[in-house]
Each structure stands twice: as C-alpha cells, then as structure tokens.
Design a protein around this motif. Structure first.
Motif, short mmCIF file in Angstrom:
data_model
loop_
_atom_site.label_atom_id
_atom_site.label_comp_id
_atom_site.label_asym_id
_atom_site.label_seq_id
_atom_site.Cartn_x
_atom_site.Cartn_y
_atom_site.Cartn_z
N TYR A 152 -4.23 -0.39 -5.72
CA TYR A 152 -2.94 0.21 -5.42
C TYR A 152 -2.01 -0.09 -6.60
CZ TYR A 152 -4.89 0.25 -0.72
OH TYR A 152 -5.69 0.46 0.37
N VAL A 198 -0.20 5.45 -7.18
CA VAL A 198 -1.54 6.01 -7.17
C VAL A 198 -2.50 4.99 -6.56
CG1 VAL A 198 -2.12 5.25 -9.50
CG2 VAL A 198 -3.30 7.20 -8.56
N THR A 199 -3.47 5.48 -5.81
CA THR A 199 -4.49 4.65 -5.20
C THR A 199 -5.85 5.11 -5.72
OG1 THR A 199 -3.16 4.45 -3.20
CG2 THR A 199 -5.47 3.85 -3.02
N VAL A 249 -7.68 8.36 -4.68
CA VAL A 249 -7.50 8.55 -3.24
C VAL A 249 -6.18 9.22 -2.92
CG1 VAL A 249 -7.40 7.39 -1.01
CG2 VAL A 249 -8.95 6.57 -2.77
N ASP A 250 -5.10 8.75 -3.57
CA ASP A 250 -3.77 9.24 -3.23
C ASP A 250 -2.88 9.14 -4.46
OD1 ASP A 250 -1.72 10.20 -1.56
OD2 ASP A 250 -0.99 8.16 -1.24
N VAL A 251 -1.99 10.12 -4.62
CA VAL A 251 -1.03 10.12 -5.71
C VAL A 251 0.34 10.50 -5.15
CG1 VAL A 251 -0.38 11.12 -7.93
CG2 VAL A 251 -2.78 10.85 -7.35
N ASN A 252 1.36 9.72 -5.47
CA ASN A 252 2.74 10.04 -5.13
C ASN A 252 3.39 10.55 -6.41
OD1 ASN A 252 5.52 10.03 -4.61
ND2 ASN A 252 5.29 8.39 -3.09
N LYS A 269 0.83 -1.21 0.00
CA LYS A 269 0.00 0.00 0.00
C LYS A 269 0.86 1.26 0.00
CE LYS A 269 -4.14 -1.55 2.45
NZ LYS A 269 -4.90 -1.37 3.69
N ASN A 270 1.90 1.26 0.82
CA ASN A 270 2.74 2.44 0.94
C ASN A 270 3.63 2.67 -0.28
OD1 ASN A 270 1.66 2.97 3.45
ND2 ASN A 270 3.26 1.88 4.53
N THR A 326 -10.42 -1.09 -3.76
CA THR A 326 -9.31 -0.15 -3.70
C THR A 326 -8.16 -0.75 -4.48
OG1 THR A 326 -10.05 0.51 -1.49
CG2 THR A 326 -7.85 1.20 -2.17
#
Length: 167
Positions: free
Chosen positions: A95, A77-78, A154-157, A72-73, A93
């Motif tokens: 990942y 992108v999530t 949800v999340d983007v690095n 997950k970490n 979800t």
C-alpha cells in the motif's frame, strides 16, 4: 511491529492492574458476609478479571485493525506480488501512500517502508529498490514490477496520484 509490542505491553500492564485491583472483591465479600462472602468473592474474581482483560484485548485488536484499515484506504496505489520461498509461497500486498510511507502486508508480517520518487522527471515511485511503480497519468495506466518481475496493480486512486506528482 513496534505498534504490536506496545499494544501487547498495554494489555499485560492493564491485566496486572485488573488482577491487583480485583483482589479487593473477595475482601469486600468477607467484610460483608464473612466466609460465605469470601467464597463468592473468590468465585467472582476470575470472572471479573477475564471480562476486563478480554475487553482490553478486544479493544486493542479493534484499534490495530482500524489503524491498518485507515492506512489501506489512504493508499494512492495498491500492488500485489507473489514471493516464492523454498517451503512456501506468500502473497505480498503493498500500500503506497502519498506521504512517503508504504505498508507491506503478508500472511506472516506487516512492515513499513519508505516510498521514494524515482527522479524529478519520471512519473514513478520505488519501494526499497524492490517495487517500482510507473504511472501514465494522461492515459491513466499503471505498471508495477517486483524485482523486475511484473506485479499486479490492485487499486489506483488517480486524485492522490495527481496530487503526489503535482499535475
């Protein structure tokens, strides 16, 4: 799924070994204190088995959760989408990682898929012709679809995204 089967196999084998070895406890009690030692050994044996097998199960669950959290970490992108079934609705979800792996987490199952770059000119990825994620690196915007329906990002690095697309 294969990982869970291997963990279950480990726990079963470890439990069988603990049970086999723990049969020594009543025998040791018998040789030390005769019948009283045998009785105490028979009472202690299941407790020892339960403690060791419980520790093995707890360790296996901890190992699985740690490995899942590492995946997950490490996601670039999530994406979250909703799957409607006849009887139930499930939140999926996704990942997506830079190494070409995608982990899908739902309430019923965890699956792994391949992340495929759409083409050499586009800045987007696809998972199983289902999830399509397009990136606008310059403006730092992301859009995602699940079967051509909008999905929630949800999340983007952004560092990992830039590294993945080589920009």
């Amino acid at each position: 799924m294969e990982e869970l089967l291997s963990i279950a196999f480990f726990v079963v084998v470890f439990g069988a070994i603990v049970i086999a070895i723990s049969t020594v406890i009543p025998l040791y009690g018998y040789f030390r204190r005769r019948w009283k030692g045998l009785a105490i050994g028979c009472l202690v044996q299941p407790v020892v088995c339960a403690v060791f097998i419980g520790a093995a199960i707890g360790g296996a669950i901890f190992f699985h959760n740690q490995k899942f959290n590492m995946v997950k970490n490490s996601a670039m992108v999530t994406v979250r989408s909703i799957e409607h079934d006849v009887n139930d609705t499930d939140t999926l979800t996704w990942y997506l990682k830079t190494d070409g792996e995608c982990l899908m987490d739902s309430k019923n199952d965890d699956d792994r898929f391949d992340v495929i770059r759409l083409d050499s000119l586009s800045v987007g990825v696809s998972v199983e012709d289902r999830i399509v994620v397009r990136f606008d690196i310059k403006n730092q915007k992301v859009s995602a679809t699940d079967f051509d329906q909008p999905a929630e990002v949800v999340d983007v690095n952004w560092e990992k995204v830039r590294d993945y697309f080589g920009k």
